[in-house]
Motif scaffolding. Structure first.
Motif, PDB file in Angstrom:
ATOM      1  N   ASN A  84       0.796  -1.221   0.000  1.00 35.93           N
ATOM      2  CA  ASN A  84       0.000   0.000   0.000  1.00 35.93           C
ATOM      3  C   ASN A  84       0.830   1.273   0.000  1.00 35.93           C
ATOM      4  O   ASN A  84       0.277   2.375   0.083  1.00 35.93           O
ATOM      5  CB  ASN A  84      -0.931   0.016   1.221  1.00 35.93           C
ATOM      6  N   SER A  96       0.908   6.645  -2.311  1.00 30.70           N
ATOM      7  CA  SER A  96      -0.442   6.401  -1.816  1.00 30.70           C
ATOM      8  C   SER A  96      -0.972   7.591  -1.039  1.00 30.70           C
ATOM      9  O   SER A  96      -0.226   8.323  -0.384  1.00 30.70           O
ATOM     10  CB  SER A  96      -0.471   5.165  -0.918  1.00 30.70           C
ATOM     11  N   GLU A 131      -4.592   3.689  -2.756  1.00 28.99           N
ATOM     12  CA  GLU A 131      -3.760   2.902  -1.855  1.00 28.99           C
ATOM     13  C   GLU A 131      -2.824   1.955  -2.593  1.00 28.99           C
ATOM     14  O   GLU A 131      -2.743   0.755  -2.315  1.00 28.99           O
ATOM     15  CB  GLU A 131      -4.637   2.190  -0.823  1.00 28.99           C
ATOM     16  N   GLY A 134      -1.943  -2.090  -3.625  1.00 24.10           N
ATOM     17  CA  GLY A 134      -3.049  -2.837  -3.048  1.00 24.10           C
ATOM     18  C   GLY A 134      -4.285  -2.726  -3.923  1.00 24.10           C
ATOM     19  O   GLY A 134      -5.123  -3.622  -3.941  1.00 24.10           O
ATOM     20  N   HIS A 181      -9.405  -4.199  -0.796  1.00 24.42           N
ATOM     21  CA  HIS A 181      -8.355  -3.876  -1.758  1.00 24.42           C
ATOM     22  C   HIS A 181      -8.431  -4.860  -2.925  1.00 24.42           C
ATOM     23  O   HIS A 181      -8.805  -6.024  -2.735  1.00 24.42           O
ATOM     24  CB  HIS A 181      -6.964  -3.988  -1.128  1.00 24.42           C
ATOM     25  N   CYS A 277       0.015  -8.419   0.301  1.00 19.53           N
ATOM     26  CA  CYS A 277      -0.046  -7.179   1.080  1.00 19.53           C
ATOM     27  C   CYS A 277       1.291  -6.853   1.735  1.00 19.53           C
ATOM     28  O   CYS A 277       1.611  -5.679   1.968  1.00 19.53           O
ATOM     29  CB  CYS A 277      -1.114  -7.288   2.164  1.00 19.53           C
TER      30      CYS A 277
END
Length: 717
Positions: A84, A96, A131, A134, A181, A277
Motif C-alpha cells: 500500500n 499512496s 492505496e 493494493g 483492496h 499485502c
C-alpha cells in the motif's frame, strides 16, 4: 510531484531481476478497526508469531527475488503492508493517499524512502484516496493496469495513474467489504492468467474481466479460497507464494504449470492482509502499447429541498450502486427552513457505458448537467419504422428537455417508456415522446444521456394554500385511517370539478362485485367523473347487474347464487351485441341503470380494452391492443386526477402513459398493486389498501358533507 535526486539513474535497477520491498513487523499489531477482518482482533495478534511468519515469507521470496527493506516506524503498525506504499513502474512511483487517518502517517516515511532511492514521486491531490499496489495491479499478458475502487481508492485517481505512468487503466468496482483492496481478491499471473474471486466485483467489472481475459486463462476461485486470501499471492515467474489454498485450487494451478508454495500468514490475516499485502514489487515489465484511461466525468446540478426529499442521498446512492464514484463540489443548504438547497456533484464512471447508465438514472431523478458541462444530445436516425437505434434514451413521466445545438427544447407528449424523436419543421426542430411502434424513418432519436434533463417539482416546505391538496406524501396508505385519506380525495374532487378540471376513473369488475357500482354511479351523476377506463369485464358485470340483478350469477342483494346465473353475463353480452353498442342498448330502453348507463346518459366517454380471456366481447370493447392503448392515452390527456379502482393491469398501464403532475389514487385490497403504482416514482401518487366498495361509499358520503366554497352543484343522495 517531487523531483528526483540527481543520482536516480544509478539507483534504479534496470535488470530483469525481480525486486520486492518489505517492512519487518517490529511494531505490528491490530490497534484499530478499518476493515472487517480487524473486527474482534484488537490486540489479539502475537507479535512473536507475526515475526516468525513474516521471516519465513521473506526467506521464501529471497530465493526468487532481491528483497529490499524499509525501516518500520513506531506508531504505524500497518507499515508492514508495503503493497500500500505506492504503485511503481520503472523509475516512477505514485505515492499512496491513505483513506483512513490511521495509516496516513505512513505516507511521509514511504515518500522519503522512494526519493532516497531515486524514484520520481507523483503525489495525488489531497483528499483523493489511492492505496498503491493494493488497488492497482499490472496485467501479466496485456500490459494494462487493473485498478480497483469502491472502498479504499477513488475512481477519480485512475486518470492520474494513466497519465503519470503512461498506461491503460481498467477500473474494477469492489462491492464486498471483506475484499476492500483489489489485491485481496485479484491476482494477475505470469502468461496472462488471472486468479480472482468474482463475488468481490459488480456485474460490470466481471464483464470487463471476461472481455479482457480469455476463458481458458481465468481461474475463478470459490469463497473458501477467497477468505483464506488465496488471491493475495506473490507471483514470480511460474511460482506463486500464498497463505493457503484448497487442494482443488493447487491442482488447477499445477495443471497450468505453476508451483504453489504455502506459507502460513494467519497473524496478518487478523489485520486483513497476507503475502501480497506484505510485499511491493518494484520491477514491472513494459509491454504496453496503448496508454489511455476510459474514466469519464461529468458535473450534475441538484436543486430543491435536497435533504428533506432525500434526493441527494438517492443521487449519491445511484452513482455508487451504478459502479461510479462522486465528488461533492459544492452544497448550499440555504439559510432558512423554506430555502431550497443547491448541490454540484462530479460524477466519475469507469467508461462511457457505465456513465450513460448512471446519468440516465440521475436524469430520472431530476439531475441536470450544468451549462458549462452540458453537451448537445446525441442523435441517430430511424432506419426502420417502429424500431429505435441501439442505446436510445428511455423516457420517464417527468417533463424533459433536450439540448439540440445550443437550444434546450421541451419534449412534447411526455410519458413513460418512450423514445425522444426529433423531427424538423419550418419553425425548427420539434422533440416528441413517442412509443417505439410509432417511430418513423426520417426522424432522429436521442441516444445515450448527453444533453438531457428532467424537470422535477420537488415538494416544497412552504405553507400550502388552504385549498391545496396533499396526499400526505407519496406511498402506500395501509396503516392510515382510510377516512382521513378519503376526506382529502373528496376535497380535491370537488375542487377539480368546480374549476372545470378532469378526473379519469380506471375501474375493474371488483367495483361491481363489492357493491361499489351504486356509489360510482353517483359520482358520474354528480359530475365528478369525466372519463371511464376499464376492460370488457366491468362493463359486462355492470350490465348483467342492471338487467338481471346478478354479477357473475350471484344475486347482489341476497349474496346467493341464482339458478342458471352462470349464463347471465352471456345473456347480457348477447343483448348488447344485438343492438350493436352499449349506447344503442340504452337508446332502445333495454339498459336503464348501472355505471355504463350513467356514462351514456351523462356524456362521459369510456374506453374498454379487451384481453384474451374476454367473453363476447361487447361491441364497444377494443380487441386491438394498439388501438386500445391509443384510446386510453386520448382520454388520459389533460387529466388532473386519476382514480384507480381495483384493476391491476389497467392501473399500471394507465400509470405508464401518464406524465408527472397528474395526481393518482390507487385503491385495492392487494397492497402489491398499490405498491407497484407508488414505485413508479411520482410524488403525487398514493395507494389506499382497502375494500373498494367501502372506499367509494366513504367517498360519496364525504362529498355530500362538503359545504361552503365548494358547495355541491348536485346533492348526492
Amino acid at each position: 510531484m517531487t523531483e528526483t535526486m540527481a543520482n536516480k539513474a544509478t539507483s534504479i535497477d534496470t535488470t530483469d531481476t525481480t525486486r520486492i520491498l518489505m517492512c519487518a513487523p517490529h511494531h505490528y499489531d491490530v490497534d484499530y478497526v478499518i476493515n472487517p477482518w480487524m473486527e474482534g482482533n484488537i490486540h489479539r495478534s502475537s507479535r512473536d508469531q507475526a515475526e516468525t511468519q513474516w521471516q519465513k515469507l521473506h526467506d521464501v521470496l529471497k530465493e526468487y527475488a532481491v528483497i529490499e527493506l524499509i525501516e518500520p516506524k513506531p506508531g504505524w503498525p500497518d507499515m508492514v503492508f508495503t503493497a500500500n506504499a505506492g504503485l511503481i513502474l520503472g523509475d516512477r512511483v505514485v505515492l499512496s493517499r491513505f483513506f483512513h487517518e490511521e495509516r496516513q502517517g505512513e505516507e511521509p516515511h514511504f515518500q522519503k524512502w522512494f526519493e532516497d532511492n531515486g524514484y520520481t514521486v507523483y503525489v495525488l491531490p489531497k483528499g483523493l484516496p489511492f492505496e498503491g499496489a493494493g488497488d492497482a495491479l499490472f496485467d501479466r499478458g496485456g500490459g494494462w493496469l487493473w485498478a480497483g475502487y469502491g472502498f479504499r481508492s477513488e475512481l477519480d485517481s485512475h486518470p492520474y495513474l494513466a497519465k503519470w505512468l503512461d498506461v491503460e487503466v481498467l477500473s474494477l468496482h469492489l462491492v464486498d467489504s471483506r475484499f476492500y483492496h483489489l489485491d485481496t481478491c485479484f491476482c494477475p499471473l505470469q502468461g496472462g492468467y488471472l486468479l480472482y474471486y468474482p463475488g468481490a466485483f459488480d456485474a460490470y467489472s466481471n464483464r470487463l474481466i471476461e472481455m479482457r481475459v480469455p476463458a481458458d486463462k481465468r481461474i475463478a476461485i470459490d469463497e473458501v479460497d477467497a477468505v483464506n486470501f488465496a488471491c493475495n499471492t506473490v507471483n514470480i515467474d511460474r511460482t506463486v507464494v500464498m497463505n493457503k489454498a484448497t487442494e482443488s485450487l493447487k491442482q488447477r494451478l499445477d495443471e497450468l504449470g505453476f508451483t504453489v508454495i504455502e506459507t502460513p500468514l494467519t497473524e496478518f490475516l487478523k489485520a486483513g492482509g497476507a503475502a501480497k499485502c506484505l510485499t511491493l514489487k518494484m520491477s514491472e515489465p513494459r509491454s504496453i502499447e496503448t496508454q489511455t484511461s476510459t474514466v469519464q466525468s461529468r458535473v450534475i446540478h441538484l436543486e430543491g429541498h435536497l435533504l428533506d426529499s432525500g434526493l441527494v442521498n438517492r443521487a449519491l446512492d445511484t452513482i455508487v450502486s451504478g459502479g461510479g464514484s462522486f465528488q461533492v463540489l459544492s452544497f448550499d443548504l440555504g439559510k432558512q427552513r423554506q430555502d431550497s438547497s443547491v448541490a454540484e456533484v462530479k460524477v466519475i464512471a469507469p467508461d462511457v457505458t457505465v456513465m450513460d447508465d448512471i446519468m440516465g438514472q440521475l436524469i430520472d431523478l431530476g439531475a441536470a448537467s450544468l451549462p458549462r458541462e452540458a453537451q448537445p444530445a446525441e442523435l441517430e436516425p430511424v432506419v426502420q419504422n417502429g424500431v429505435a437505434p441501439d442505446d436510445f434514451y428511455v423516457t420517464t413521466i417527468y417533463p424533459t428537455e433536450v439540448l439540440i445545438g445550443d437550444r434546450w427544447i421541451k419534449v412534447k407528449g411526455q410519458r413513460m417508456d418512450g423514445a425522444i424523436a426529433l423531427s424538423q419543421t419550418d419553425s425548427g426542430p420539434v422533440a416528441s415522446c413517442k412509443l417505439l411502434r410509432d417511430l418513423e424513418i426520417g426522424e432522429s432519436v436521442v441516444v445515450g444521456s448527453r444533453g438531457i434533463h428532467t424537470i422535477r417539482e420537488l415538494a416544497s416546505l412552504k405553507s400550502k394554500k388552504a385549498d391545496e391538496f396533499s396526499f400526505m406524501g407519496a406511498g402506500v396508505s395501509s396503516e392510515r385511517r382510510v377516512e382521513l385519506v378519503v376526506e382529502q380525495i373528496a376535497w380535491d374532487l370537488r375542487r377539480i370539478r368546480d374549476r372545470g378540471g378532469k378526473v379519469v376513473v380506471t375501474a375493474g369488475p371488483v367495483v361491481i362485485h363489492t357493491g361499489g357500482s351504486e356509489h360510482l354511479k353517483q359520482l358520474i351523476r354528480g359530475g365528478y367523473v369525466h372519463a371511464l377506463l376499464g376492460g370488457n369485464a366491468i362493463a359486462v358485470h355492470d350490465i348483467e347487474q342492471a338487467m338481471l340483478g346478478t354479477s357473475l350469477g350471484m344475486d347482489m342483494k341476497r349474496g346467493v347464487s341464482v339458478h342458471g346465473g352462470h349464463r347471465h353475463h352471456l345473456k347480457a353480452i348477447n343483448t348488447v351485441r344485438r343492438h350493436g353498442s352499449i349506447a344503442k342498448t340504452v337508446e332502445a330502453g333495454e339498459l336503464t341503470s348501472g355505471v355504463m348507463y350513467e356514462c351514456v346518459k351523462n356524456n362521459v366517454p369510456f374506453s374498454l380494452a379487451g384481453s384474451i380471456r374476454d367473453d363476447g366481447p361487447l361491441p364497444d370493447t377494443k380487441m386491438d391492443l394498439i388501438e386500445a392503448q391509443a384510446d386510453y392515452a386520448r382520454l388520459v390527456e389533460g387529466a388532473d386526477l386519476i382514480l384507480m379502482l381495483s384493476t391491476m393491469l389497467h392501473s399500471i398501464g394507465v400509470g405508464n402513459m401518464t406524465p408527472s403532475g397528474v395526481k393518482m389514487v390507487c385503491v385495492d385490497i392487494n397492497p402489491a398493486v398499490v405498491t407497484k403504482l407508488s414505485d413508479r416514482g411520482s410524488v403525487e401518487s398514493t395507494g389506499v389498501v382497502t375494500d373498494v366498495g367501502l372506499f367509494l361509499s366513504l367517498l360519496v358520503h364525504q362529498l355530500s358533507k362538503l359545504t361552503g366554497q365548494y358547495a355541491p352543484v348536485d346533492v348526492l343522495n
